[in-house]
Motif scaffolding. Structure first.
Motif, PDB file in Angstrom:
ATOM      1  N   VAL A   1       0.858  -1.259   0.135  1.00 16.55           N
ATOM      2  CA  VAL A   1      -0.159  -0.025   0.037  1.00 16.55           C
ATOM      3  C   VAL A   1       0.640   1.490  -0.082  1.00 16.55           C
ATOM      4  CG1 VAL A   1      -1.874   1.049   1.381  1.00 16.55           C
ATOM      5  CG2 VAL A   1      -1.768  -1.405   1.172  1.00 16.55           C
ATOM      6  N   THR A   2       1.743   1.240   0.868  1.00 19.89           N
ATOM      7  CA  THR A   2       2.685   2.650   1.043  1.00 19.89           C
ATOM      8  C   THR A   2       3.612   2.811  -0.412  1.00 19.89           C
ATOM      9  OG1 THR A   2       4.073   1.130   2.136  1.00 19.89           O
ATOM     10  CG2 THR A   2       2.689   2.152   3.479  1.00 19.89           C
ATOM     11  N   ARG A   3       4.084   1.924  -0.938  1.00 18.23           N
ATOM     12  CA  ARG A   3       4.907   2.056  -1.748  1.00 18.23           C
ATOM     13  C   ARG A   3       4.110   2.799  -3.266  1.00 18.23           C
ATOM     14  NH1 ARG A   3       8.556  -3.322  -2.694  1.00 18.23           N
ATOM     15  NH2 ARG A   3      10.089  -2.871  -1.005  1.00 18.23           N
ATOM     16  N   PRO A   4       3.030   2.334  -3.574  1.00 14.42           N
ATOM     17  CA  PRO A   4       2.060   2.857  -4.680  1.00 14.42           C
ATOM     18  C   PRO A   4       1.905   4.502  -4.292  1.00 14.42           C
ATOM     19  CG  PRO A   4       1.074   1.181  -4.109  1.00 14.42           C
ATOM     20  CD  PRO A   4       2.261   0.931  -3.348  1.00 14.42           C
ATOM     21  N   LEU A   5       1.474   4.449  -2.873  1.00 13.94           N
ATOM     22  CA  LEU A   5       0.911   5.907  -2.301  1.00 13.94           C
ATOM     23  C   LEU A   5       2.038   6.714  -2.533  1.00 13.94           C
ATOM     24  CD1 LEU A   5      -1.693   6.850  -1.007  1.00 13.94           C
ATOM     25  CD2 LEU A   5      -0.457   6.440   1.262  1.00 13.94           C
ATOM     26  N   SER A   6       3.301   6.419  -2.044  1.00 12.18           N
ATOM     27  CA  SER A   6       4.315   7.292  -1.884  1.00 12.18           C
ATOM     28  C   SER A   6       4.730   7.643  -3.390  1.00 12.18           C
ATOM     29  CB  SER A   6       5.624   6.696  -1.056  1.00 12.18           C
ATOM     30  OG  SER A   6       6.369   5.745  -1.843  1.00 12.18           O
ATOM     31  N   LEU A   7       4.894   6.708  -4.487  1.00 15.67           N
ATOM     32  CA  LEU A   7       5.076   7.027  -5.788  1.00 15.67           C
ATOM     33  C   LEU A   7       3.912   8.100  -6.383  1.00 15.67           C
ATOM     34  CD1 LEU A   7       5.812   3.582  -7.584  1.00 15.67           C
ATOM     35  CD2 LEU A   7       7.507   5.497  -7.347  1.00 15.67           C
ATOM     36  N   CYS A   8       2.984   7.820  -6.034  1.00 13.56           N
ATOM     37  CA  CYS A   8       1.751   8.699  -6.573  1.00 13.56           C
ATOM     38  C   CYS A   8       1.926   9.946  -6.026  1.00 13.56           C
ATOM     39  CB  CYS A   8       0.508   8.028  -6.257  1.00 13.56           C
ATOM     40  SG  CYS A   8      -0.612   9.109  -5.955  1.00 13.56           S
ATOM     41  N   MET A   9       2.086  10.176  -4.829  1.00 15.07           N
ATOM     42  CA  MET A   9       2.022  11.328  -3.849  1.00 15.07           C
ATOM     43  C   MET A   9       3.184  12.109  -4.335  1.00 15.07           C
ATOM     44  SD  MET A   9      -1.132  11.591  -2.847  1.00 15.07           S
ATOM     45  CE  MET A   9      -1.033  13.233  -2.031  1.00 15.07           C
ATOM     46  N   ARG A  10       4.409  11.540  -4.312  1.00 17.22           N
ATOM     47  CA  ARG A  10       5.697  12.449  -4.655  1.00 17.22           C
ATOM     48  C   ARG A  10       5.422  12.943  -6.119  1.00 17.22           C
ATOM     49  NH1 ARG A  10       9.142   8.405  -4.016  1.00 17.22           N
ATOM     50  NH2 ARG A  10       9.722   8.874  -2.126  1.00 17.22           N
ATOM     51  N   LEU A  11       4.988  12.123  -7.152  1.00 18.58           N
ATOM     52  CA  LEU A  11       5.037  12.631  -8.445  1.00 18.58           C
ATOM     53  C   LEU A  11       3.995  13.738  -8.694  1.00 18.58           C
ATOM     54  CD1 LEU A  11       5.651  12.632 -11.383  1.00 18.58           C
ATOM     55  CD2 LEU A  11       4.278  11.086 -11.693  1.00 18.58           C
ATOM     56  N   PHE A  12       2.811  13.541  -7.918  1.00 19.16           N
ATOM     57  CA  PHE A  12       1.799  14.738  -7.923  1.00 19.16           C
ATOM     58  C   PHE A  12       2.179  15.851  -7.174  1.00 19.16           C
ATOM     59  CE2 PHE A  12      -1.922  16.159  -5.405  1.00 19.16           C
ATOM     60  CZ  PHE A  12      -2.743  16.670  -6.282  1.00 19.16           C
ATOM     61  N   GLY A  13       2.762  15.616  -5.878  1.00 18.61           N
ATOM     62  CA  GLY A  13       3.160  16.984  -5.163  1.00 18.61           C
ATOM     63  C   GLY A  13       4.162  17.719  -5.811  1.00 18.61           C
ATOM     64  N   ASN A  14       5.014  17.015  -6.464  1.00 15.74           N
ATOM     65  CA  ASN A  14       6.126  17.769  -7.089  1.00 15.74           C
ATOM     66  C   ASN A  14       5.706  18.496  -8.171  1.00 15.74           C
ATOM     67  OD1 ASN A  14       9.342  17.407  -6.256  1.00 15.74           O
ATOM     68  ND2 ASN A  14       8.349  15.226  -5.789  1.00 15.74           N
ATOM     69  N   VAL A  15       4.900  17.955  -9.018  1.00 19.20           N
ATOM     70  CA  VAL A  15       4.377  18.862 -10.085  1.00 19.20           C
ATOM     71  C   VAL A  15       3.360  20.167  -9.852  1.00 19.20           C
ATOM     72  CG1 VAL A  15       2.916  18.530 -12.309  1.00 19.20           C
ATOM     73  CG2 VAL A  15       4.507  16.805 -11.709  1.00 19.20           C
ATOM     74  N   LEU A  16       2.455  19.523  -8.613  1.00 15.52           N
ATOM     75  CA  LEU A  16       1.952  20.613  -7.984  1.00 15.52           C
ATOM     76  C   LEU A  16       2.516  21.699  -7.561  1.00 15.52           C
ATOM     77  CD1 LEU A  16      -1.333  21.438  -7.355  1.00 15.52           C
ATOM     78  CD2 LEU A  16      -0.892  20.094  -5.176  1.00 15.52           C
ATOM     79  N   GLY A  17       3.606  21.408  -6.673  1.00 12.64           N
ATOM     80  CA  GLY A  17       4.265  22.389  -6.082  1.00 12.64           C
ATOM     81  C   GLY A  17       5.168  23.245  -7.126  1.00 12.64           C
ATOM     82  N   ALA A  18       5.599  22.650  -8.268  1.00 12.29           N
ATOM     83  CA  ALA A  18       6.427  23.435  -9.034  1.00 12.29           C
ATOM     84  C   ALA A  18       5.269  24.335  -9.935  1.00 12.29           C
ATOM     85  CB  ALA A  18       6.962  22.607 -10.010  1.00 12.29           C
ATOM     86  N   PHE A  19       4.160  23.881 -10.023  1.00 10.74           N
ATOM     87  CA  PHE A  19       2.928  24.652 -10.643  1.00 10.74           C
ATOM     88  C   PHE A  19       2.614  25.873  -9.714  1.00 10.74           C
ATOM     89  CE2 PHE A  19      -1.411  25.487 -10.985  1.00 10.74           C
ATOM     90  CZ  PHE A  19      -1.344  26.192 -12.277  1.00 10.74           C
ATOM     91  N   VAL A  20       2.338  25.683  -8.652  1.00  8.96           N
ATOM     92  CA  VAL A  20       1.983  26.675  -7.583  1.00  8.96           C
ATOM     93  C   VAL A  20       3.001  27.907  -7.290  1.00  8.96           C
ATOM     94  CG1 VAL A  20       1.033  27.131  -5.291  1.00  8.96           C
ATOM     95  CG2 VAL A  20       0.235  25.275  -6.206  1.00  8.96           C
ATOM     96  N   ILE A  21       4.528  27.093  -7.308  1.00  8.01           N
ATOM     97  CA  ILE A  21       5.388  28.322  -6.893  1.00  8.01           C
ATOM     98  C   ILE A  21       5.464  28.952  -8.404  1.00  8.01           C
ATOM     99  CG2 ILE A  21       7.811  28.318  -6.890  1.00  8.01           C
ATOM    100  CD1 ILE A  21       7.897  25.883  -5.214  1.00  8.01           C
ATOM    101  N   MET A  22       5.413  28.385  -9.474  1.00  9.34           N
ATOM    102  CA  MET A  22       5.482  29.302 -10.660  1.00  9.34           C
ATOM    103  C   MET A  22       4.400  30.237 -10.983  1.00  9.34           C
ATOM    104  SD  MET A  22       8.090  28.479 -12.362  1.00  9.34           S
ATOM    105  CE  MET A  22       7.733  29.730 -13.831  1.00  9.34           C
TER     106      MET A  22
END
Lengths: 228, 74
Positions: free
Chosen positions: A163-184
């Motif tokens: 459970v934790t592996r796919p969750l962290s894979l999914c949240m890492r990618l999503f969070g990074n793209v979202l974070g970069a977008f918000v910062i921009m």
């Protein structure tokens, strides 16, 4: 500030572009349409760049394509190791897709990886592939036995990993793209000229490609662990 | 209420502390390793960037949660 918050919130909502009238109606989200565009571009590139290849007197185009393909498969294959080499093609495709999806925001499209559903689907595909790789390499018995390795007491943690592996894979990618977008978006508020272009190189290009690499690296790490 | 939301978002970002310390330690060790074995530079660099990307993820989680607190609790 209110306007920025509203704008960002509006960008975060995934809009339904159209509905396929099957059964109760099948909504097609924006991220799916952009994914189709990426698929189309990749398929057309693969189709037209590989026309008329020869074994002697190769053209410049063929040399360039060969270098790119060799480098990419070498990169992914090196991470997978010898035993997991048969999964190279899939992971290279994922690398190409996530890489383009992360930087497609530059061209004015809405990045599909900014949609949590897309990253979740990618992460689920990864974890299913890892389990299939384990079953293929060791058989069902060996795969089940691997849960109790190295000692029996860690079995719950190994199951929790599913459970934790796919969750962290999914949240890492999503969070990074979202974070970069918000910062921009915030940087654009501070100074709309010049500054966004400089930061865009880091947040959009570098971080986007790096996250694609990290996603593929972690998946290949799990596969390597599963087949050993 | 508004000030409470702001304080909450600020506390959420505190988690980024860990990422900063982690990346700092990793970079320090990488510099040590390069000083010891300059020929392994490219390998160390690759691992360092990867490790930093993984450590940075925690800071990104904090950031996302802080943004979400501000946006969805008003």
């Amino acid at each position: 500030m209110e306007a920025v918050a509203e704008h960002i919130q509006e960008e975060l909502n995934v809009q339904t572009v159209f509905t396929i009238p099957i059964g109760g109606g099948l909504p097609v989200a924006e991220s799916v349409v952009v994914t189709w565009i990426i698929m189309g571009v990749l398929i057309l590139l693969a189709f037209f760049l590989t026309r008329g290849f020869k074994t002697r007197n190769i053209s410049k185009r063929q040399a360039a394509v060969e270098v790119v393909v060799t480098k990419l498969t070498g990169l992914v294959g090196g991470m997978l190791g010898e035993e997991g080499e048969s999964y190279t093609t899939y992971l290279t495709t994922v690398l190409l897709y996530i890489g383009i999806a992360n930087i497609i925001g530059i061209f004015g499209f809405k990045s599909p990886t900014k949609d949590l559903n897309v990253t979740l689907a990618l992460a689920l595909m990864s974890i299913i592939l890892v389990q299939i790789a384990g079953i293929r390499a060791k058989g069902v018995k060996g795969w089940l036995k691997a849960f109790t390795q190295p000692i029996a007491i860690v079995t719950p943690f190994n199951i929790l990993d599913l459970v934790t592996r796919p969750l962290s894979l999914c949240m890492r990618l999503f969070g990074n793209v979202l974070g970069a977008f918000v910062i921009m978006k915030l940087i654009e508020q501070v100074l709309p000229v010049f500054l966004p272009a400089v930061f865009s190189v880091y947040f959009d290009l570098f971080d986007g490609l790096l996250q694609a690499y990290v996603f593929v690296f972690l998946t290949s790490l799990y596969i390597k662990e599963a087949v050993e | 209420m508004n000030s409470l939301i702001a304080i909450g978002a600020g506390i959420a970002v505190f988690g980024a502390l860990g990422a900063g310390v982690g990346i700092g330690i990793a970079t320090g060790k990488a510099v040590e390793a390069v000083a010891r074995q300059p020929e392994a530079d490219s390998k160390i660099m690759k691992n360092l960037i990867l490790g930093c990307a993984l450590a940075e993820a925690t800071a990104i989680y904090c950031f996302v949660i802080a943004i979400m607190i501000i946006m969805f609790f008003k």
